[in-house]
Design an enzyme around this catalytic site. Structure first.
Site, short mmCIF file in Angstrom:
data_model
loop_
_atom_site.label_atom_id
_atom_site.label_comp_id
_atom_site.label_asym_id
_atom_site.label_seq_id
_atom_site.Cartn_x
_atom_site.Cartn_y
_atom_site.Cartn_z
N HIS A 188 0.84 -1.21 0.00
CA HIS A 188 0.00 0.00 0.00
C HIS A 188 0.88 1.26 0.00
O HIS A 188 0.68 2.17 -0.81
CB HIS A 188 -0.91 -0.03 1.24
CG HIS A 188 -1.79 1.17 1.39
ND1 HIS A 188 -3.13 1.17 1.08
CD2 HIS A 188 -1.52 2.44 1.83
CE1 HIS A 188 -3.65 2.36 1.32
NE2 HIS A 188 -2.69 3.15 1.77
N GLU A 189 1.86 1.29 0.88
CA GLU A 189 2.70 2.50 1.00
C GLU A 189 3.59 2.69 -0.24
O GLU A 189 3.74 3.81 -0.73
CB GLU A 189 3.56 2.43 2.27
CG GLU A 189 2.77 2.44 3.57
CD GLU A 189 1.74 3.56 3.67
OE1 GLU A 189 1.97 4.64 3.09
OE2 GLU A 189 0.70 3.36 4.31
N HIS A 245 1.75 4.21 -3.02
CA HIS A 245 1.62 5.68 -2.91
C HIS A 245 2.80 6.36 -3.62
O HIS A 245 2.63 7.39 -4.29
CB HIS A 245 1.60 6.11 -1.44
CG HIS A 245 0.25 6.06 -0.81
ND1 HIS A 245 -0.87 6.62 -1.39
CD2 HIS A 245 -0.18 5.51 0.36
CE1 HIS A 245 -1.92 6.42 -0.61
NE2 HIS A 245 -1.54 5.74 0.45
N TYR A 261 -4.08 14.70 -2.96
CA TYR A 261 -4.49 13.93 -1.78
C TYR A 261 -5.64 14.60 -1.03
O TYR A 261 -5.53 14.89 0.15
CB TYR A 261 -3.28 13.73 -0.87
CG TYR A 261 -3.39 12.51 0.02
CD1 TYR A 261 -3.61 11.25 -0.52
CD2 TYR A 261 -3.24 12.61 1.39
CE1 TYR A 261 -3.70 10.13 0.27
CE2 TYR A 261 -3.32 11.49 2.20
CZ TYR A 261 -3.55 10.25 1.63
OH TYR A 261 -3.63 9.13 2.43
N GLU A 295 -5.86 6.61 -2.57
CA GLU A 295 -5.98 5.53 -1.58
C GLU A 295 -6.46 4.23 -2.23
O GLU A 295 -5.99 3.14 -1.88
CB GLU A 295 -6.95 5.94 -0.47
CG GLU A 295 -6.33 6.81 0.60
CD GLU A 295 -5.15 6.13 1.29
OE1 GLU A 295 -5.21 4.91 1.54
OE2 GLU A 295 -4.15 6.81 1.55
N ASP A 339 -10.18 13.75 7.40
CA ASP A 339 -9.38 12.82 6.60
C ASP A 339 -9.20 13.34 5.16
O ASP A 339 -9.40 12.60 4.20
CB ASP A 339 -10.08 11.44 6.61
CG ASP A 339 -9.30 10.35 5.90
OD1 ASP A 339 -8.06 10.39 5.95
OD2 ASP A 339 -9.93 9.48 5.29
N HIS A 347 -9.62 8.16 2.99
CA HIS A 347 -9.65 6.75 3.42
C HIS A 347 -11.09 6.24 3.56
O HIS A 347 -11.30 5.08 3.87
CB HIS A 347 -8.94 6.56 4.76
CG HIS A 347 -7.46 6.78 4.71
ND1 HIS A 347 -6.89 8.00 4.93
CD2 HIS A 347 -6.44 5.93 4.44
CE1 HIS A 347 -5.58 7.90 4.82
NE2 HIS A 347 -5.27 6.65 4.53
#
Lengths: 87, 338
Positions: free
Chosen positions: B160-161, B164, B175, B184, B252, B257
């Site tokens: 996931h990271e 990004h 974002y 995301e 958020d 998310h």
């Protein structure tokens, strides 16, 4: 001093709110406010999943609002936040 | 007399005039200025003509020693043997697995396509419940051991990271709001694909969960998110699975998310219809074509075009485009009629 702190964002994406009162003497209080009011470096706009810290402090009738991200949070404020989380 | 240090700020045409009138120091300064300009131009030309040497996504893992700082101490570099610290080895191995997946599947050389080094930081902060990409490197907390455990130990977290990072160098989706939710979404999509591949799972037996390996014993749920059933992974999971329940608040970053649950569900439905391999190619090709402010509608337009093109090239099955349209329609993302 009364506090309300919300930590949001992050990979987890679940916001957490902490609320309560933190006992401090006048010297500690003014030192904390001083650190909170330090000019912070710019936010990191390339950060993804980093946490955002919203902090509201109430001292008698004065209300202070601050917002930090992972990259511009002063060390002393981080320590204060950690002490709140550990409570 | 004309001193060199004074002449250096004088424009060349004045220096020339003074030199013509016999000032030897101005003549000397003029020549020196020309020499400096020539060597500076040569240096600039060399820089412009230099072909950047591509890296190979070399891995570097740093131990933050539980401080809130990155790159405190290098703990393992590319090619080195495993070390005593398991977390370091997880970050090293999993980032290599993700890097190799993108290279094998899409010929993508590391995060930026140019072999950028992959820098991971482990043991960040104290009881730190998060992992993040900061534009250059990845950072993992150990978790508090109660709600969350070691974030570097989740292959889906690492994927996931790192995704990004890849998104930053491809579409660089902004974002916040819908573009942030798409940002995301792509990270969750490739986290899922890579997790299923890592555990050699079939789509019918996979759990379609994100972060199930990093939730702790006191966490009120089985995972952080669910691709199959957004909004059901834990007690706090507020992800919608349809545009009818779209989150419109400001928290958020305007729900990056949260609203990612909507395209996540569309991805799950598409995979069930045409398989995860075709979907991975379609989604990656779509990510390459999106732009900074793209929203859900833009995504639908681009992904449909991409699917049609890949069908024409016989790279995906001939029902891909219809299946994707239906999946997006099922979550309430439908083409706008003019």
């Amino acid at each position: 001093m009364k506090y309300k702190m919300t930590i949001e964002g992050g990979f987890v994406g679940i916001p957490k709110t902490y609320q309560g009162e933190h006992r401090m003497d006048n010297k500690e209080k003014s030192q904390l406010i001083h650190h909170l009011q330090k000019t912070s470096p710019k936010r990191n706009t390339n950060a993804r999943d980093a946490l955002t810290y919203h902090l509201e402090l109430t001292d008698l009738d004065r209300v202070y609002n601050f917002e930090f991200d992972e990259f511009n949070i002063p060390k002393e404020v981080r320590m204060f936040i950690n002490s709140i989380i550990k409570k | 007399m004309c001193q060199k240090f004074k002449c250096s700020i004088v424009p060349p045409y004045i220096l020339e005039q003074l030199a013509k009138r016999g000032s030897s120091s101005c003549k000397k300064t003029l020549l020196e200025t020309q020499r400096i300009a020539l060597s500076r131009n040569l240096a600039i030309n060399n820089l412009l003509q230099r072909i950047d040497l591509e890296g190979a996504g070399e891995r570097f893992v740093y131990d933050c020693l539980n401080e809130y700082r990155q790159q405190v101490k290098i703990s393992r570099s590319e090619g080195e043997a495993p070390v005593a610290d398991k977390t370091t080895n997880y970050a090293y191995d999993y980032s290599g697995y993700v890097r190799d997946y993108f290279k094998e599947a899409f010929m993508l050389n590391s995060i930026d396509g140019k072999g950028m080094a992959i820098r991971s930081n482990v043991h960040y902060g104290k009881d730190y419940n998060n992992a993040f990409w900061d534009g250059d490197e990845i950072t993992y907390g150990d978790g508090d051991g109660v709600q969350f455990s070691n974030f570097a130990a989740g292959i889906d977290v690492v994927a996931h990271e790192l995704t990004h990072g890849i998104t930053q160098f491809l579409g660089n989706l902004e974002y916040k709001g819908q573009s942030g939710a798409l940002n995301e979404h792509f990270s969750d999509v490739f986290a899922t694909i890579i997790k299923q591949r890592f555990y050699a799972q079939d789509i019918t037996e996979a759990d379609w969960l994100i972060g199930d390996t990093v939730v702790g014993r006191d966490f009120p749920g089985k995972a952080i998110r669910s691709m199959k059933a957004p909004g059901t992974a834990n007690q706090f999971d507020s992800q919608p699975n349809h545009m009818d329940n779209y989150y419109t608040g400001a928290s958020d970053n305007y729900g990056v998310h949260i609203n990612s649950g909507i395209p996540n569900k569309a991805f799950y439905l598409s995979c069930m219809a045409i398989g995860i391999d075709d979907c991975s190619l379609i989604w990656f090709s779509t990510l390459r074509k999106l732009w900074r402010t793209a929203n859900f509608q833009d995504m639908l337009g681009v992904i449909t075009e991409v699917a049609n093109q890949l069908m024409k090239e016989e790279k995906v099955c001939n029902t891909a485009s219809t299946a994707i349209m239906e999946s997006f329609s099922a979550v309430g993302i439908i083409p706008l009629t003019v």
